[in-house]
Design a protein around this motif. Structure first.
Motif: not given
Length: 265
Positions: A195-196, A215, A218-220, A224, A244, A247
């Motif tokens: 994912k990254r 970001v 981002s929901t992380s 990010s 990510e 994003y």
């Protein structure tokens, strides 16, 4: 342009067991390494996170390992622990051999090891006749060629896929067999999707290795991304950083300053 790589340790490994020993320690296929080439390897812990990135070079039956100096104690201690009763001799030759970074065309009678299409490494004992360029020139080339690095501040922060080492198997072989963390790295390759990824950026402020990318959308629960390597050029900073993928083209800030993505392709 020739740069003296002052921040790198160089160790030599020799002995009849050195090739199979390194094959069982690093992420790339040591058995496939030819002379005249720099092979990038991840030295991982059991969870697949990279302790250090190792540039491996072969001369006859000896192997030279180059890596960031602030990880020297950790790397040498780990290699020494795992070699056990193997016929492997580990020697720090940093004070005997100088590591040079060469850009395309700057051979000057040297016998360099090719790192990529634009960059090579030379190992020399006498530098008295060499005029060096600044380290910033080499760092700029590393960022342009997306050459990752792991420092003490970022040790055990990345898996190989985050640093693009799996792409074209530049730093990871998926057919070579076991090494520390191999199962985790292989599982991510075959069953998942990173994912990254590492990307190049620029901004107008100074940045540092390990700085966090933010970001807004981002929901992380984590940042990010993270700065992998960087260089300051006049009023502009260039960097490689993980980000990510969802994003990577959104608005990204670092230390409250907006980053601009550099599309090297």
């Amino acid at each position: 342009m020739i740069t003296q790589l002052k921040n790198r340790t160089l160790i030599r490994l020799s002995g009849k067991d050195v090739q199979p020993f390194l094959q069982g320690q690093f992420s790339n296929d040591i058995n496939a390494l030819d002379e005249g080439v720099v092979q990038i390897n991840a030295y991982c812990q059991h969870q697949g996170k990279i302790i250090a990135l190792i540039w491996v070079m072969k001369k006859s039956d000896d192997y030279y390992l180059s890596f960031v100096s602030d990880l020297a104690e950790i790397v040498v201690k780990r290699l020494t622990m795992f070699k056990m009763m193997s016929d492997v001799v580990i020697t720090d030759v940093s004070d005997e051999i100088t590591q040079l970074g060469l850009l395309e065309g700057d051979r000057q009678g040297l016998s360099p090891f090719k790192l990529n299409a634009q960059q090579s490494i030379a190992l020399v004992s006498d530098v008295s006749s060499i005029n060096f360029s600044s380290g910033e020139v080499w760092e700029q080339a590393c960022i342009a060629n997306e050459v990752p690095e792991v420092f003490l501040a970022t040790s055990e922060k990345f898996v190989p896929q985050m640093l693009n080492l799996d792409i074209d198997e530049v730093g990871v072989s998926f057919t070579k067999g076991c090494y520390p963390g191999q199962e985790v790295v292989a599982r991510l390759h075959y069953l998942g999707k990173s994912k990254r990824r590492m990307r190049a950026f620029e901004c107008n402020e100074k940045v540092a290795v390990g700085d966090a990318l933010i970001v807004t959308g981002s929901t992380s629960t984590k940042a990010s991304g993270m700065v992998v390597r960087c260089v300051k050029l006049d009023s502009k900073s260039l960097c490689l950083a993980t980000v990510e993928l969802a994003y990577e083209d959104d608005e990204i800030t670092l230390n409250n300053v907006q980053l601009t993505r550099i599309h090297n392709d």
